[in-house]
Enzyme design. Sequence first.
Site, short mmCIF file in Angstrom:
data_model
loop_
_atom_site.label_atom_id
_atom_site.label_comp_id
_atom_site.label_asym_id
_atom_site.label_seq_id
_atom_site.Cartn_x
_atom_site.Cartn_y
_atom_site.Cartn_z
N VAL A 138 26.10 -26.23 -9.16
CA VAL A 138 26.95 -27.04 -8.54
C VAL A 138 27.49 -28.18 -9.73
O VAL A 138 28.61 -28.39 -9.25
CB VAL A 138 26.21 -27.87 -7.55
CG1 VAL A 138 26.65 -29.20 -6.98
CG2 VAL A 138 25.78 -27.19 -6.36
N THR B 283 16.88 -29.93 -6.83
CA THR B 283 15.96 -30.41 -6.09
C THR B 283 14.98 -29.43 -5.20
O THR B 283 15.12 -29.13 -4.24
CB THR B 283 16.65 -31.33 -4.61
OG1 THR B 283 17.56 -30.36 -4.18
CG2 THR B 283 17.29 -32.80 -5.15
N PHE C 210 28.83 -28.01 -0.26
CA PHE C 210 28.69 -26.82 0.55
C PHE C 210 29.04 -25.62 0.02
O PHE C 210 29.27 -24.64 0.59
CB PHE C 210 29.34 -27.14 1.91
CG PHE C 210 28.94 -28.32 2.51
CD1 PHE C 210 27.96 -28.26 3.51
CD2 PHE C 210 29.59 -29.67 2.43
CE1 PHE C 210 27.65 -29.57 4.29
CE2 PHE C 210 29.27 -30.60 3.19
CZ PHE C 210 28.03 -30.64 4.04
N LEU C 211 29.35 -25.62 -1.41
CA LEU C 211 29.85 -24.32 -1.90
C LEU C 211 28.88 -23.35 -1.99
O LEU C 211 27.41 -23.51 -1.85
CB LEU C 211 30.55 -24.67 -3.42
CG LEU C 211 29.40 -24.97 -4.39
CD1 LEU C 211 28.46 -24.06 -4.98
CD2 LEU C 211 29.96 -25.78 -5.55
N GLU D 280 27.67 -20.11 -4.00
CA GLU D 280 27.71 -19.13 -5.32
C GLU D 280 28.41 -17.90 -5.02
O GLU D 280 28.39 -17.29 -4.04
CB GLU D 280 26.23 -18.83 -5.83
CG GLU D 280 25.55 -20.21 -6.01
CD GLU D 280 24.00 -19.87 -6.53
OE1 GLU D 280 23.67 -18.84 -6.76
OE2 GLU D 280 23.51 -20.89 -6.69
N PHE E 65 27.96 -14.80 9.11
CA PHE E 65 26.16 -15.04 9.17
C PHE E 65 25.47 -14.33 10.20
O PHE E 65 24.51 -14.74 10.75
CB PHE E 65 25.82 -16.49 9.05
CG PHE E 65 26.06 -17.11 7.69
CD1 PHE E 65 25.04 -17.39 6.87
CD2 PHE E 65 27.50 -17.59 7.40
CE1 PHE E 65 24.97 -17.82 5.48
CE2 PHE E 65 27.50 -17.81 5.87
CZ PHE E 65 26.67 -18.02 5.28
N LEU E 66 26.20 -13.07 10.60
CA LEU E 66 25.37 -12.33 11.54
C LEU E 66 25.30 -10.80 10.62
O LEU E 66 25.28 -9.77 11.70
CB LEU E 66 26.32 -12.14 12.87
CG LEU E 66 26.19 -13.35 13.73
CD1 LEU E 66 27.09 -13.04 15.16
CD2 LEU E 66 24.94 -13.49 14.28
N CYS F 115 19.23 -21.98 -1.92
CA CYS F 115 19.33 -23.10 -1.06
C CYS F 115 18.47 -23.15 0.38
O CYS F 115 17.56 -24.00 0.59
CB CYS F 115 20.75 -23.46 -0.61
SG CYS F 115 21.60 -24.24 -2.10
N LYS G 280 14.51 -23.63 0.56
CA LYS G 280 14.12 -24.86 -0.07
C LYS G 280 14.52 -25.71 0.95
O LYS G 280 13.75 -26.97 1.22
CB LYS G 280 14.59 -25.35 -1.49
CG LYS G 280 15.61 -25.58 -1.55
CD LYS G 280 15.94 -26.16 -2.96
CE LYS G 280 17.36 -26.71 -3.32
NZ LYS G 280 17.80 -27.97 -2.27
P1 NAD Z 1 20.60 -25.83 -11.07
O1 NAD Z 1 19.00 -25.74 -11.41
O2 NAD Z 1 21.40 -24.91 -11.19
O3 NAD Z 1 21.36 -26.89 -12.29
C1 NAD Z 1 20.54 -28.28 -12.59
C2 NAD Z 1 20.65 -28.66 -13.73
O4 NAD Z 1 20.53 -30.31 -13.97
C3 NAD Z 1 20.07 -28.13 -14.87
O5 NAD Z 1 21.03 -27.62 -15.70
C4 NAD Z 1 19.20 -29.25 -15.42
O6 NAD Z 1 19.06 -28.91 -16.90
C5 NAD Z 1 20.01 -30.30 -15.15
N1 NAD Z 1 19.14 -31.90 -15.23
C6 NAD Z 1 18.04 -31.91 -14.49
N2 NAD Z 1 17.68 -33.20 -14.61
C7 NAD Z 1 18.67 -33.93 -15.55
C8 NAD Z 1 19.06 -35.00 -16.12
N3 NAD Z 1 18.09 -36.09 -15.84
N4 NAD Z 1 20.06 -35.37 -16.97
C9 NAD Z 1 20.85 -34.21 -17.21
N5 NAD Z 1 20.70 -32.94 -16.59
C10 NAD Z 1 19.65 -32.78 -15.99
O7 NAD Z 1 20.64 -26.56 -9.87
P2 NAD Z 1 22.04 -26.15 -8.77
O8 NAD Z 1 21.91 -24.78 -8.06
O9 NAD Z 1 23.47 -26.66 -9.34
O10 NAD Z 1 21.66 -27.37 -7.44
C11 NAD Z 1 22.07 -28.62 -7.71
C12 NAD Z 1 21.69 -29.37 -6.43
O11 NAD Z 1 23.14 -28.82 -5.58
C13 NAD Z 1 20.46 -29.13 -5.58
O12 NAD Z 1 20.06 -30.24 -4.92
C14 NAD Z 1 20.82 -27.86 -4.65
O13 NAD Z 1 20.16 -27.79 -3.49
C15 NAD Z 1 22.28 -28.40 -4.24
N6 NAD Z 1 23.40 -27.16 -3.92
C16 NAD Z 1 23.10 -26.17 -4.59
C17 NAD Z 1 24.06 -24.99 -4.06
C18 NAD Z 1 24.35 -23.57 -4.89
O14 NAD Z 1 24.71 -23.01 -4.33
N7 NAD Z 1 23.49 -23.65 -5.94
C19 NAD Z 1 24.86 -25.39 -3.10
C20 NAD Z 1 25.11 -26.45 -2.43
C21 NAD Z 1 24.19 -27.47 -2.80
#
Ligand code: NAD
Length: 440
Positions: free
Chosen positions: A11, A86, A152-153, A155, A252-253, A263, A266
């Site tokens: 994200v 998270t 809301f993206l 991957e 989503f069907l 996501c 969790k």
């Molecule tokens: P991720 O685990 O891929 O990336 C998190 C990054 O944050 C890691 O690189 C980590 O090293 C870094 N990090 C953690 N603490 C830090 C700090 N104090 N300072 C600097 N860097 C720090 O996570 P993600 O998949 O990108 O998801 C991030 C959030 O977005 C989550 O809450 C997730 O639920 C939400 N989200 C994810 C998606 C998805 O498709 N992955 C879509 C929508 C929302």
Amino acid sequence: MKIAIIGTGYVGLVSGVCFSDFGHEVVCVDKDPAKITRLEAGEVPIFEPGLDDLMARNVAAGRLTFSGDLAEAVAGAEAVFIAVGTPTRRGDGHADLTYVMDAAGEIARAISGYTVVVTKSTVPVGTNRQVHDAVRAANPQADFDVASNPEFLREGAAIDDFMRPDRVVVGVESDRAAEVMQAIYRPLYLRDFPIMTTDLESAEMIKYAANAFLATKITFINEIAQLCERTGADVKMVARGMGLDGRIGSKFLHAGPGYGGSCFPKDTSALARIGQDFATPMQIVETVIKVNDGVRRRMVDKIVDLCGGSVNGRRIAVLGVTFKPNTDDMREAPSLTVVPALVGQGARVSVVDPQGRHEGEALLPGVTWEEDPYAAADGADVLVLLTEWNEFRALDLTRIADSMATPAMADLRNIYTPESAREAGFTAYASVGRTSYGIG
Ligand code: NAD
């Protein structure tokens, strides 16, 4: 606008690259020095289609930089986005807010001038107020507001989703913060993408409600699929017949091996816990979680059945291990349930995935990695289609069936049909929610 993004995962990196493409000056920060080194060298640490080109373009234009120095990045920014993970907290299913609150503390100490601290991570209702209080406590003089801006993206389609969103949700408490957020998203606003302004709590809730609804929709069709198998109905036809109803919609069907990914598992778990905390059990979501667990386990049974009751000593070729195509993300992938179960029951498993090997090698011990599906299937007893990468959609099934020891297929994404499998020489075929043959 000058923007700092904390966290360069799926994200944070996509958001940072896209914001810089909007014309903003962006610094992406991560506490993982290896990631920053790779990014500074022009390497994208994740697989996301189109991200490398867009990143290179904006780095070359001087709008996008990477840094391990959070304090410096925050000091120069008008808006700081928290985009850290998270994950599910061990033991109780809640969202683990450690990374978010740690980042908030670090940001607080570095703020200079009016700054909007924006939470993009998916966080439980009330978290933005906690972030506000934490920043205030760590830096009583700070001139700041908080904003909730859930992401809301998807991957695999992340850039398009970010650049052409169905909506942008912004939770704010002050006009000043709303103006900053509007300035950040102005390019989307000018192209008429809906930007919805809400209070903090509603923005936080929208994200969980949306993900839980999508997980429910997938799980609903997966449960209908089980009934289709018993009754002789074809879930693909059922889903199409349902989805053509504009009130339902066809997305989503698709029946399959159960939802996974970074996501849905969790977020459904966290929403269930939020409901319990507020003495309002989320009964539908709690059931969805249980049904989905069962769906995933049932996939193992299908493969065992294709082997006549035991996979011990059998050779099984698994095509696809990432949780969906076009990503290298393995978090909560169905393969993490299916493959260890097969290995644990004595099967010899070969695996192929266009992008999953890098992450998958550590997560799936005891398997043999192959470079292409034909090599994986050679001499196998069962071919398992687990992730619907494009390269698995048009396989030469006759060539594969000819090369297998016993040509059987578990098509867990319903890519092929029983007829095409039979014609190609498969003597047994199982899919999800449709008739199988050659079993038992
Ligand atoms: P991720 O685990 O891929 O990336 C998190 C990054 O944050 C890691 O690189 C980590 O090293 C870094 N990090 C953690 N603490 C830090 C700090 N104090 N300072 C600097 N860097 C720090 O996570 P993600 O998949 O990108 O998801 C991030 C959030 O977005 C989550 O809450 C997730 O639920 C939400 N989200 C994810 C998606 C998805 O498709 N992955 C879509 C929508 C929302």
